[in-house]
Design a protein around this motif. Structure first.
Motif, PDB file in Angstrom:
ATOM      1  N   GLY A  28      44.348  35.458  33.670  1.00 53.35           N
ATOM      2  CA  GLY A  28      45.576  35.587  34.422  1.00 53.35           C
ATOM      3  C   GLY A  28      46.564  34.487  34.115  1.00 53.35           C
ATOM      4  O   GLY A  28      46.310  33.612  33.288  1.00 53.35           O
ATOM      5  N   ALA A  29      47.705  34.550  34.769  1.00 48.50           N
ATOM      6  CA  ALA A  29      48.784  33.593  34.543  1.00 48.50           C
ATOM      7  C   ALA A  29      48.338  32.185  34.924  1.00 48.50           C
ATOM      8  O   ALA A  29      47.739  31.978  35.971  1.00 48.50           O
ATOM      9  N   TYR A  31      50.109  29.751  35.880  1.00 50.52           N
ATOM     10  CA  TYR A  31      50.867  29.214  37.011  1.00 50.52           C
ATOM     11  C   TYR A  31      50.549  29.938  38.315  1.00 50.52           C
ATOM     12  O   TYR A  31      51.134  29.643  39.359  1.00 50.52           O
ATOM     13  N   ALA A  32      49.618  30.872  38.289  1.00 50.42           N
ATOM     14  CA  ALA A  32      49.305  31.680  39.473  1.00 50.42           C
ATOM     15  C   ALA A  32      48.921  30.849  40.698  1.00 50.42           C
ATOM     16  O   ALA A  32      49.360  31.173  41.807  1.00 50.42           O
ATOM     17  N   ILE A  35      51.773  30.034  43.079  1.00 52.65           N
ATOM     18  CA  ILE A  35      52.473  31.090  43.811  1.00 52.65           C
ATOM     19  C   ILE A  35      52.116  30.975  45.289  1.00 52.65           C
ATOM     20  O   ILE A  35      50.946  31.008  45.661  1.00 52.65           O
ATOM     21  N   HIS A  42      54.405  42.716  44.043  1.00 56.10           N
ATOM     22  CA  HIS A  42      52.976  42.390  44.131  1.00 56.10           C
ATOM     23  C   HIS A  42      52.307  43.271  45.185  1.00 56.10           C
ATOM     24  O   HIS A  42      51.234  43.840  44.946  1.00 56.10           O
ATOM     25  N   GLY A  78      53.401  41.113  33.745  1.00 55.18           N
ATOM     26  CA  GLY A  78      53.512  39.789  34.343  1.00 55.18           C
ATOM     27  C   GLY A  78      52.977  39.738  35.751  1.00 55.18           C
ATOM     28  O   GLY A  78      52.241  38.809  36.130  1.00 55.18           O
ATOM     29  N   ARG A  79      53.317  40.741  36.560  1.00 57.96           N
ATOM     30  CA  ARG A  79      52.840  40.755  37.945  1.00 57.96           C
ATOM     31  C   ARG A  79      51.327  40.956  37.994  1.00 57.96           C
ATOM     32  O   ARG A  79      50.637  40.352  38.813  1.00 57.96           O
ATOM     33  N   SER A  81      49.218  40.003  35.714  1.00 59.95           N
ATOM     34  CA  SER A  81      48.652  38.731  35.274  1.00 59.95           C
ATOM     35  C   SER A  81      48.648  37.711  36.400  1.00 59.95           C
ATOM     36  O   SER A  81      47.684  36.963  36.584  1.00 59.95           O
ATOM     37  N   GLU A  82      49.719  37.676  37.171  1.00 60.00           N
ATOM     38  CA  GLU A  82      49.785  36.769  38.317  1.00 60.00           C
ATOM     39  C   GLU A  82      48.730  37.127  39.355  1.00 60.00           C
ATOM     40  O   GLU A  82      48.026  36.246  39.876  1.00 60.00           O
ATOM     41  N   GLY A  85      45.380  36.053  38.120  1.00 64.80           N
ATOM     42  CA  GLY A  85      45.220  34.611  38.265  1.00 64.80           C
ATOM     43  C   GLY A  85      44.928  34.192  39.692  1.00 64.80           C
ATOM     44  O   GLY A  85      44.254  33.192  39.935  1.00 64.80           O
TER      45      GLY A  85
END
Length: 132
Positions: A28-29, A31-32, A35, A42, A78-79, A81-82, A85
């Motif tokens: 996953g991201a 930077y998750a 968040i 999401h 992207g979402r 992946s977030e 994460g």
């Protein structure tokens, strides 16, 4: 980013340094963890996965479009992946056997299938409880 405590070899002063945490592909991201709250997209993704079960990204995008949420493939990736994460969804690869009728050949194709985790269900329930 992870914080690393460092001690100066000369004066002995201790201080913290931001160090990028190593993440492997498929986790996953990076930077998750930063968040703080989920966006409406999401929540829409989690809702679809909770209601309809595991599915591919293409199918998920089509369902979101049917519901009136037009999302580009890159934005959806992207979402997802977030959410991966954050541990709210998981991705599994399934091998699909394809047959080419013209050449009578077989090949295996890996398609990622996304599903909601138990943590994702809890997060979705908390969000649904807060919203009117």
């Amino acid at each position: 980013m992870a914080k690393l405590r460092v001690r100066c070899p000369r004066c002995g002063h201790e201080f913290y340094v931001d160090v990028p945490s190593p993440r492997q592909k498929g986790e996953g991201a990076r930077y998750a963890p930063e968040i703080k709250r989920l966006t409406p997209l999401h929540v829409a993704i989690l809702s679809v996965l909770a209601e309809r079960g595991p599915m591919t990204k293409k199918r998920l995008g089509a369902i979101l479009a049917e519901e009136g949420r037009r999302v580009s493939g890159n934005s959806l990736s992207g979402r997802l992946s977030e959410l991966l994460g954050l541990g709210l969804v998981e991705c599994k690869y399934t091998e699909v056997k394809e047959v080419d009728p013209a050449s009578k050949q077989f090949r295996f194709v890996k398609k990622p299938v996304w599903s909601i985790t138990e943590s994702g269900r809890v997060a979705l329930a908390r969000f649904a409880f807060r919203e009117p």
